[in-house]
Design a protein around this motif. Structure first.
Motif, short mmCIF file in Angstrom:
data_model
loop_
_atom_site.label_atom_id
_atom_site.label_comp_id
_atom_site.label_asym_id
_atom_site.label_seq_id
_atom_site.Cartn_x
_atom_site.Cartn_y
_atom_site.Cartn_z
N PRO A 13 52.17 50.19 2.36
CA PRO A 13 50.81 50.07 1.82
C PRO A 13 50.53 50.98 0.63
O PRO A 13 49.64 50.71 -0.16
CB PRO A 13 49.91 50.44 2.99
CG PRO A 13 50.77 50.86 4.11
CD PRO A 13 52.18 50.61 3.74
N ARG A 14 51.32 52.04 0.46
CA ARG A 14 51.05 52.93 -0.68
C ARG A 14 51.34 52.25 -2.02
O ARG A 14 50.98 52.77 -3.07
CB ARG A 14 51.82 54.23 -0.55
CG ARG A 14 53.29 54.11 -0.79
CD ARG A 14 53.95 55.46 -0.69
NE ARG A 14 55.38 55.27 -0.84
CZ ARG A 14 56.26 56.19 -0.65
NH1 ARG A 14 55.87 57.37 -0.26
NH2 ARG A 14 57.53 55.94 -0.82
N ALA A 15 52.00 51.07 -2.00
CA ALA A 15 52.24 50.34 -3.24
C ALA A 15 50.93 49.94 -3.91
O ALA A 15 50.88 49.77 -5.11
CB ALA A 15 53.08 49.10 -2.97
N PHE A 16 49.88 49.80 -3.11
CA PHE A 16 48.57 49.41 -3.65
C PHE A 16 47.68 50.61 -3.92
O PHE A 16 46.53 50.45 -4.31
CB PHE A 16 47.88 48.43 -2.71
CG PHE A 16 48.67 47.16 -2.53
CD1 PHE A 16 48.73 46.23 -3.55
CD2 PHE A 16 49.41 46.93 -1.38
CE1 PHE A 16 49.48 45.07 -3.42
CE2 PHE A 16 50.16 45.78 -1.24
CZ PHE A 16 50.20 44.85 -2.26
N ALA A 17 48.20 51.80 -3.70
CA ALA A 17 47.47 53.04 -3.99
C ALA A 17 48.43 54.02 -4.65
O ALA A 17 48.86 54.99 -4.03
CB ALA A 17 46.89 53.61 -2.71
N PRO A 18 48.81 53.76 -5.91
CA PRO A 18 49.81 54.62 -6.55
C PRO A 18 49.40 56.08 -6.63
O PRO A 18 50.25 56.96 -6.62
CB PRO A 18 49.99 54.01 -7.94
CG PRO A 18 48.83 53.12 -8.15
CD PRO A 18 48.33 52.72 -6.80
N ALA A 19 48.10 56.37 -6.65
CA ALA A 19 47.65 57.76 -6.73
C ALA A 19 47.99 58.54 -5.48
O ALA A 19 47.98 59.76 -5.49
CB ALA A 19 46.15 57.81 -7.00
N SER A 20 48.32 57.85 -4.38
CA SER A 20 48.70 58.56 -3.16
C SER A 20 50.20 58.80 -3.07
O SER A 20 50.67 59.45 -2.13
CB SER A 20 48.23 57.76 -1.93
OG SER A 20 48.96 56.55 -1.83
N HIS A 21 50.96 58.29 -4.03
CA HIS A 21 52.42 58.47 -4.03
C HIS A 21 52.74 59.93 -4.35
O HIS A 21 52.12 60.53 -5.22
CB HIS A 21 53.06 57.54 -5.05
CG HIS A 21 54.53 57.39 -4.87
ND1 HIS A 21 55.42 58.33 -5.30
CD2 HIS A 21 55.26 56.40 -4.29
CE1 HIS A 21 56.65 57.93 -5.00
NE2 HIS A 21 56.57 56.76 -4.39
N PRO A 22 53.73 60.53 -3.67
CA PRO A 22 54.05 61.93 -3.93
C PRO A 22 54.47 62.22 -5.37
O PRO A 22 54.15 63.29 -5.91
CB PRO A 22 55.22 62.22 -2.98
CG PRO A 22 55.30 61.09 -2.03
CD PRO A 22 54.51 59.96 -2.58
N HIS A 23 55.13 61.28 -6.02
CA HIS A 23 55.54 61.51 -7.42
C HIS A 23 54.33 61.54 -8.34
O HIS A 23 54.34 62.24 -9.35
CB HIS A 23 56.54 60.45 -7.86
CG HIS A 23 57.85 60.54 -7.16
ND1 HIS A 23 58.95 59.85 -7.56
CD2 HIS A 23 58.25 61.24 -6.07
CE1 HIS A 23 59.97 60.11 -6.76
NE2 HIS A 23 59.55 60.94 -5.84
N TRP A 24 53.33 60.74 -8.03
CA TRP A 24 52.09 60.73 -8.82
C TRP A 24 51.44 62.11 -8.74
O TRP A 24 51.10 62.70 -9.75
CB TRP A 24 51.16 59.65 -8.28
CG TRP A 24 49.88 59.45 -9.03
CD1 TRP A 24 48.81 60.30 -9.05
CD2 TRP A 24 49.51 58.34 -9.84
NE1 TRP A 24 47.80 59.79 -9.82
CE2 TRP A 24 48.20 58.57 -10.31
CE3 TRP A 24 50.15 57.16 -10.19
CZ2 TRP A 24 47.53 57.68 -11.12
CZ3 TRP A 24 49.47 56.27 -11.00
CH2 TRP A 24 48.19 56.53 -11.46
N ARG A 25 51.28 62.59 -7.51
CA ARG A 25 50.63 63.90 -7.32
C ARG A 25 51.44 65.02 -7.95
O ARG A 25 50.89 65.97 -8.50
CB ARG A 25 50.41 64.16 -5.83
CG ARG A 25 49.35 63.26 -5.22
CD ARG A 25 48.92 63.74 -3.84
NE ARG A 25 50.02 63.80 -2.88
CZ ARG A 25 50.39 62.81 -2.08
NH1 ARG A 25 49.74 61.66 -2.13
NH2 ARG A 25 51.38 62.95 -1.24
#
Length: 91
Positions: A13-25
Motif C-alpha cells: 500500500p505504500r506505493a500510493f503514499a510515496p511520502a511514507s517511503h523510507p527513501h523519501w524521508r
C-alpha cells in the motif's frame, strides 16, 4: 494491465503514499546536485515532472512507430540507444 498488480505486490500500500517511503524521508533536508534543499514539495514536483516526461517519451515512441515502418523504427531506436549511451559517457 500488469503494472498496477505488480506494484502492489512489490511495494504494498505504500506505493500510493510515496511520502511514507523510507527513501523519501531520508532524502528530506539533503541537497540535490544543484544545491537546492530537498523538501516534500520538491520531491512531489520531481515525481510529477518525471512522470510527464516518461509519458511524452512513450507518446513520441508511438508517434514514430506509426510514422515509420517496423524495421525503420527498430533501426532508429537502436541508434537512439547508442546516442544515449555515448552522451552519458563521462570521459
Amino acid at each position: 494491465g500488469l503494472t498496477l498488480p505488480l506494484v502492489l505486490i512489490m511495494e504494498g500500500p505504500r506505493a500510493f503514499a510515496p511520502a511514507s517511503h523510507p527513501h523519501w524521508r531520508a532524502a528530506l533536508g539533503n541537497l540535490d546536485l544543484a544545491g537546492m534543499e530537498i523538501t516534500d514539495g520538491y520531491l512531489w514536483q520531481q515525481l510529477l515532472v518525471s512522470g510527464l516526461a516518461l509519458q511524452c517519451h512513450f507518446e513520441a515512441g508511438f508517434w514514430a512507430l506509426h510514422a515509420l515502418s517496423a524495421s525503420s523504427h527498430a533501426t532508429a531506436n537502436s541508434l537512439k540507444r547508442v546516442l544515449v549511451v555515448l552522451s552519458s559517457y563521462n570521459a
